[in-house]
Design a protein around this motif. Structure first.
Motif, short mmCIF file in Angstrom:
data_model
loop_
_atom_site.label_atom_id
_atom_site.label_comp_id
_atom_site.label_asym_id
_atom_site.label_seq_id
_atom_site.Cartn_x
_atom_site.Cartn_y
_atom_site.Cartn_z
N GLU A 125 -9.89 1.31 -11.45
CA GLU A 125 -9.48 -0.09 -11.31
C GLU A 125 -9.91 -0.71 -9.98
O GLU A 125 -10.12 -1.93 -9.91
N THR A 126 -10.00 0.08 -8.93
CA THR A 126 -10.35 -0.47 -7.62
C THR A 126 -11.78 -0.12 -7.19
O THR A 126 -12.36 -0.83 -6.37
N GLY A 134 -7.48 1.94 -1.63
CA GLY A 134 -7.37 1.15 -2.85
C GLY A 134 -5.97 0.60 -3.07
O GLY A 134 -5.80 -0.53 -3.53
N ASP A 138 -5.79 -3.37 -2.47
CA ASP A 138 -5.95 -3.90 -3.82
C ASP A 138 -4.59 -4.08 -4.49
O ASP A 138 -4.17 -5.21 -4.73
N TYR A 139 -3.90 -2.98 -4.77
CA TYR A 139 -2.60 -3.09 -5.42
C TYR A 139 -1.58 -3.79 -4.53
O TYR A 139 -0.77 -4.59 -5.01
N HIS A 214 -13.24 2.80 2.30
CA HIS A 214 -13.04 2.94 0.86
C HIS A 214 -13.69 4.20 0.31
O HIS A 214 -13.53 4.51 -0.87
N SER A 293 -16.40 -0.96 -4.56
CA SER A 293 -14.96 -1.25 -4.51
C SER A 293 -14.65 -2.74 -4.39
O SER A 293 -13.58 -3.12 -3.90
N ILE A 296 -12.77 -4.77 -1.29
CA ILE A 296 -12.08 -3.89 -0.35
C ILE A 296 -12.88 -3.74 0.94
O ILE A 296 -12.31 -3.72 2.05
#
Length: 323
Positions: A125-126, A134, A138-139, A214, A293, A296
């Motif tokens: 997802e990332t 991540g 991201d989250y 990342h 990524s 990020i």
């Protein structure tokens, strides 16, 4: 026709004196009013002592803690409420702890679907191999944006509280900065030689940590701390005059503003597309590549800029009170 009078007679007229008064060339009361120099005012010593005694009496009545009934009652109530508050706080904390699940229990907040989602679907997802990066960028990118703003606000607060006014004259900032070494060791050859060797690798390593956040351990916070340490070492070795050639308070403000604005705009785009289930136009790239990524990498750079500038600014303000 008016007749022209001689100048000597004209100077004796009222119109001439009035003209001088308007022009400010002569004061009409100068040498015409008796003036006496005033003597220095001296108050009677008895009056001074009486006023001092009255002030002491008033202070004694106002701040008489032993015989003031209202203050005694307030102190008793204050002590009682302090004890009750401490007991209530301890009771609430012990009650909350008693309801926590046991260590290793399936209902423990650590063992929930959120952490499992991070571990199992984080890379997909990332696009970040580093699961921590991540998760942070991201989250939980909104939390990280708040943390970056906290650093910026803390720096502004330090600037307000510790800033030295740039006054001229003896012992002012300008006099102190006439000697560039007033805040550092005086022409320390060993320190300067070591700084020339170490500062470039330190800053390059900090950039590497930021750009590879990342892909492995690192990121904006750790890389920014490394770059900030390099700037502080350079400052201690060469002084403020040379450091301010490329890094000033204005530089820091614009860098921080640009980094925070870029971070906010980038994540606003992500929040909007995610909330409306719109596919993002920014590709995640190939995991393991430097350009991967999604956003990020850009966010790591923004965070690194803010952290590096904040570290250096804190050091400068606590040491000197300004740039």
């Amino acid at each position: 026709m008016s007749r022209k009078i001689p100048e000597e007679n004209y100077k004796k007229t009222r119109s001439y004196r009035f003209k001088q008064w308007l022009d400010g060339t002569k004061d009409p009361y100068l040498d015409t009013v008796e003036m006496k120099p005033q003597e220095a005012f001296r108050e009677d010593e008895v009056v001074v002592e009486k006023r001092h005694a009255e002030r002491l009496e008033i202070m004694k009545r106002v701040y008489d803690l032993e015989h003031n009934a209202k203050i005694r009652v307030f102190n008793k109530i204050y002590r009682v409420f302090s004890v009750l508050f401490c007991i209530s706080l301890v009771f609430v904390l012990l009650t909350a702890v008693s309801h926590l699940p046991k260590f290793g229990h399936a209902e423990n907040p650590v063992n929930n679907e959120v952490s499992q989602r991070y571990i199992e679907n984080g890379l997909q997802e990332t696009g970040a191999i580093n699961i921590v990066t991540g998760m942070i960028l991201d989250y939980r990118a909104f939390d990280t944006l708040g943390e970056s703003h906290v650093l910026f606000i803390a720096t502004c607060t330090v600037l307000i509280l510790l800033r030295s006014d740039k006054k001229k004259g003896k012992h002012g900032i300008e006099d102190m900065e006439a000697n560039d070494r007033i805040y550092e060791p005086k022409n320390d050859i060993i320190l300067q030689t070591v700084a020339r060797i170490l500062v470039p690798p330190i800053i390059i390593f900090g950039i590497y940590v930021i750009l590879g956040g990342h892909l492995g351990p690192g990121g904006g916070f750790s890389g920014g701390a490394v770059i900030g340490a390099g700037l502080i070492l350079y400052l201690n070795a060469f002084g403020f005059a040379k450091t301010e050639r490329f890094f000033t308070a204005k530089t820091y403000k614009w860098m921080s503003f640009g980094a925070l604005a870029c971070y906010a705009l980038a994540k606003s785009y992500s929040f909007y597309t995610g909330a409306n289930h719109i596919e993002s136009m920014i590709p995640l790239g190939t995991p393991g590549a430097i350009l991967s990524s999604g956003l990020i990498l850009l966010l790591n750079i923004c965070v690194g800029i803010v952290v590096a500038g904040t570290m250096y600014t804190f050091y400068v303000m606590f040491r000197k009170g300004g740039y």
